[in-house]
Design an enzyme around this catalytic site. Sequence first.
Site, PDB file in Angstrom:
ATOM      1  N   ASN A 154      47.836  33.885  31.309  1.00 28.09           N
ATOM      2  CA  ASN A 154      48.625  35.093  31.562  1.00 28.09           C
ATOM      3  C   ASN A 154      49.518  34.955  32.790  1.00 28.09           C
ATOM      4  OD1 ASN A 154      49.432  37.640  30.903  1.00 28.09           O
ATOM      5  ND2 ASN A 154      47.552  38.681  31.563  1.00 28.09           N
TER       6      ASN A 154
ATOM      7  N   HIS B  96      36.927  48.688  27.411  1.00 27.20           N
ATOM      8  CA  HIS B  96      37.466  48.975  28.745  1.00 27.20           C
ATOM      9  C   HIS B  96      38.019  50.396  28.749  1.00 27.20           C
ATOM     10  CE1 HIS B  96      39.763  47.857  32.459  1.00 27.20           C
ATOM     11  NE2 HIS B  96      40.650  48.693  31.980  1.00 27.20           N
TER      12      HIS B  96
ATOM     13  N   ARG C 149      32.984  49.544  29.917  1.00 25.24           N
ATOM     14  CA  ARG C 149      33.331  49.297  31.319  1.00 25.24           C
ATOM     15  C   ARG C 149      34.237  50.427  31.774  1.00 25.24           C
ATOM     16  NH1 ARG C 149      36.237  43.759  32.535  1.00 25.24           N
ATOM     17  NH2 ARG C 149      38.063  44.891  31.803  1.00 25.24           N
TER      18      ARG C 149
ATOM     19  N   TYR D 222      43.154  48.638  40.184  1.00 21.08           N
ATOM     20  CA  TYR D 222      42.944  47.755  39.031  1.00 21.08           C
ATOM     21  C   TYR D 222      42.367  48.495  37.823  1.00 21.08           C
ATOM     22  CZ  TYR D 222      40.729  44.897  35.623  1.00 21.08           C
ATOM     23  OH  TYR D 222      40.344  44.405  34.412  1.00 21.08           O
TER      24      TYR D 222
ATOM     25  N   ASP E 180      34.244  46.601  36.965  1.00 19.52           N
ATOM     26  CA  ASP E 180      34.916  45.388  37.434  1.00 19.52           C
ATOM     27  C   ASP E 180      35.451  45.621  38.846  1.00 19.52           C
ATOM     28  OD1 ASP E 180      36.342  43.045  37.684  1.00 19.52           O
ATOM     29  OD2 ASP E 180      37.463  43.260  35.809  1.00 19.52           O
TER      30      ASP E 180
ATOM     31  N   HIS F   6      37.100  43.306  40.382  1.00 16.98           N
ATOM     32  CA  HIS F   6      38.339  42.516  40.371  1.00 16.98           C
ATOM     33  C   HIS F   6      38.627  41.828  41.704  1.00 16.98           C
ATOM     34  CE1 HIS F   6      42.186  41.496  38.293  1.00 16.98           C
ATOM     35  NE2 HIS F   6      41.367  41.577  37.274  1.00 16.98           N
TER      36      HIS F   6
ATOM     37  N   GLU G   4      31.082  43.371  37.971  1.00 11.86           N
ATOM     38  CA  GLU G   4      31.834  42.146  37.690  1.00 11.86           C
ATOM     39  C   GLU G   4      32.758  41.779  38.851  1.00 11.86           C
ATOM     40  OE1 GLU G   4      33.720  42.682  33.918  1.00 11.86           O
ATOM     41  OE2 GLU G   4      35.498  41.554  34.482  1.00 11.86           O
TER      42      GLU G   4
ATOM     43  N   GLU H 136      35.399  34.799  35.009  1.00 14.91           N
ATOM     44  CA  GLU H 136      36.554  34.808  34.104  1.00 14.91           C
ATOM     45  C   GLU H 136      37.667  33.889  34.581  1.00 14.91           C
ATOM     46  OE1 GLU H 136      37.380  39.083  34.256  1.00 14.91           O
ATOM     47  OE2 GLU H 136      39.262  38.645  35.271  1.00 14.91           O
TER      48      GLU H 136
ATOM     49  N   ARG I  40      30.708  34.556  33.014  1.00 21.02           N
ATOM     50  CA  ARG I  40      31.821  35.109  32.230  1.00 21.02           C
ATOM     51  C   ARG I  40      32.886  34.100  31.813  1.00 21.02           C
ATOM     52  NH1 ARG I  40      33.545  39.448  31.197  1.00 21.02           N
ATOM     53  NH2 ARG I  40      35.553  39.557  32.245  1.00 21.02           N
TER      54      ARG I  40
ATOM     55  N   HIS J 257      34.705  36.613  29.048  1.00 23.12           N
ATOM     56  CA  HIS J 257      35.968  37.320  29.248  1.00 23.12           C
ATOM     57  C   HIS J 257      36.625  37.537  27.883  1.00 23.12           C
ATOM     58  CE1 HIS J 257      40.174  36.937  31.377  1.00 23.12           C
ATOM     59  NE2 HIS J 257      39.807  38.192  31.303  1.00 23.12           N
TER      60      HIS J 257
ATOM     61  N   ASP K  73      44.844  39.125  27.037  1.00 22.39           N
ATOM     62  CA  ASP K  73      45.584  37.862  27.190  1.00 22.39           C
ATOM     63  C   ASP K  73      44.841  36.684  26.551  1.00 22.39           C
ATOM     64  OD1 ASP K  73      44.267  38.922  29.715  1.00 22.39           O
ATOM     65  OD2 ASP K  73      44.344  36.808  30.261  1.00 22.39           O
TER      66      ASP K  73
ATOM     67  N   GLU L 195      33.119  40.710  26.135  1.00 18.64           N
ATOM     68  CA  GLU L 195      34.186  41.680  26.411  1.00 18.64           C
ATOM     69  C   GLU L 195      35.123  41.751  25.201  1.00 18.64           C
ATOM     70  OE1 GLU L 195      36.620  40.847  29.850  1.00 18.64           O
ATOM     71  OE2 GLU L 195      37.942  42.547  29.453  1.00 18.64           O
TER      72      GLU L 195
ATOM     73  N   TRP M 110      44.667  40.756  43.938  1.00 15.66           N
ATOM     74  CA  TRP M 110      44.911  41.692  42.828  1.00 15.66           C
ATOM     75  C   TRP M 110      43.709  41.715  41.918  1.00 15.66           C
ATOM     76  CZ3 TRP M 110      45.269  40.928  37.464  1.00 15.66           C
ATOM     77  CH2 TRP M 110      45.465  42.147  36.754  1.00 15.66           C
TER      78      TRP M 110
HETATM   79  C1  GCO Z   1      38.898  41.588  32.569  1.00 17.63           C
HETATM   80  C2  GCO Z   1      39.908  41.011  33.470  1.00 17.63           C
HETATM   81  C3  GCO Z   1      41.320  41.232  33.069  1.00 17.63           C
HETATM   82  C4  GCO Z   1      42.205  40.335  33.901  1.00 17.63           C
HETATM   83  C5  GCO Z   1      43.254  39.740  33.028  1.00 17.63           C
HETATM   84  C6  GCO Z   1      44.198  38.859  33.780  1.00 17.63           C
HETATM   85  O1  GCO Z   1      37.760  41.636  32.998  1.00 17.63           O
HETATM   86  O2  GCO Z   1      39.225  41.959  31.454  1.00 17.63           O
HETATM   87  O3  GCO Z   1      39.601  41.234  34.801  1.00 17.63           O
HETATM   88  O4  GCO Z   1      41.712  42.559  33.080  1.00 17.63           O
HETATM   89  O5  GCO Z   1      42.773  41.022  34.952  1.00 17.63           O
HETATM   90  O6  GCO Z   1      42.608  39.021  32.017  1.00 17.63           O
HETATM   91  O7  GCO Z   1      45.042  38.201  32.905  1.00 17.63           O
HETATM   92 MG    MG Z   2      37.417  41.154  34.985  1.00 13.88          MG
END
Ligand code: GCO
Ligand code: MG
Length: 402
Positions: A37, A122, A147, A159, A210, A212, A236, A262, A283, A312, A316, A339, A402
């Site tokens: 991605n 999600h 989630r 996020y 998450d 993140h 996560e 991930e 993950r 994961h 993407d 996921e 991020w």
């Molecule tokens: C998740 C991830 C995604 C990522 C994304 C980046 O747990 O699904 O954190 O949201 O941010 O896959 O390309």
């Molecule tokens: Mg994640």
Amino acid sequence: MKITSAKVIVTCPGRNFVTLKIMTDQGVYGIGDATMNGREKAVVAYLEEHVIPCILGMDPRRIEDIWQYLYKGAYWRRGPVTMRAIAAVDVALWDIKAKMANMPLYQLLGGRSRDSVMVYGHANGSDIAETVDAVGHYIELGYKAIRAQTGVPGIKDAYGVGRGKLYYEPADAALPSVTGWDTRQALNYVPRMFEKLRETYGFGYHLLHDGHHRYTPQEAANLGKMLEPYQLFWLEDCTPAENQEAFRLVRQHTVTPLAVGEIFNTIWDAKDLIQNQLIDYIRCTIVGAGGVTHLRRIADLAALYQIRTGSHGATDLSPVTMGTALHFDTWVPNFGIQEYMRHTEETDAVFPHDYHFAKGELFCGETPGHGVDIDEQLAAKYPYKPAFLPVARLEDGTMWNW
Ligand code: GCO
Ligand code: MG
């Protein structure tokens, strides 16, 4: 048997996907996902310039040897670009082998360990009330695990907050958009969301969250501790894992289950976390971590320590990865959860597949191979569109994760 040709197909049916198609002299072909991605073209070039010329003429049945050739032979080991390119080849070769055997992929891995694969969706909203509604929507759809991500008052685009209800797509701008972050506000707000979720829906559903990569180990430990009363399935990416030792501090302070991986590429990224039992779920996924051949090694190492898988599965990761992951999940003895972020109808049409969702579970199909194909004519109608992931800055402008 020989590989006669291979090509990379880039398509953007709502978002970008990079797909490798390998053809053989027996008329059987296989496909693999190589999507990264926001950095798609790097993997395209790696495959076209440095991988395809080397594998032409090779025997596609020698999956292990070709994996080792691409990994050891590059000299420059590991990394997200290399390992995605290897994954694409590996998955295409497993697809070919399973088609030749006239069996669904999970049969070649060792057969069924379960009837279906529990997934989590999600759910997101711009504040607690909206997220509570969104979780309710997933419950209505039959999900057993959800989630929950919420926007935080005072933070610009925290996020996980998407524009659509069922679709979350962060890579959406021709240049990276700038989002905000404030750990103190998030630590005050997120536990209140879980309090409200448990109050509203009870304890009959799995809830996940998450982080993140946003928190320091101490902050992550604090969050994990505050979330204990709400019995999360997992927390996560609570802190960045380049320093695997960072998870020890989190672990020492909370019994909230921890999941990470991930963005890992190889078993080496997870080795200390697994061997020191610093996590509960790993993950890593098919496309990110070198395909079926390598993910199997990671899962086997994790199994020694009673750590389960939780791959994961964001948008993407193309349907090719999702289909392959479902065969993997159907076999892997130490499966935890998968996921599942839904793809759009346009994406599903470009990648016809035989997996399906029912009652919070995904089912892989029985088609020989991994069960996912690509409609090249349709794919050609959606040309590549540059799209970056966002960046995050603190209020004073400092760059953050991020
Ligand atoms: C998740 C991830 C995604 C990522 C994304 C980046 O747990 O699904 O954190 O949201 O941010 O896959 O390309
Ligand atoms: Mg994640």
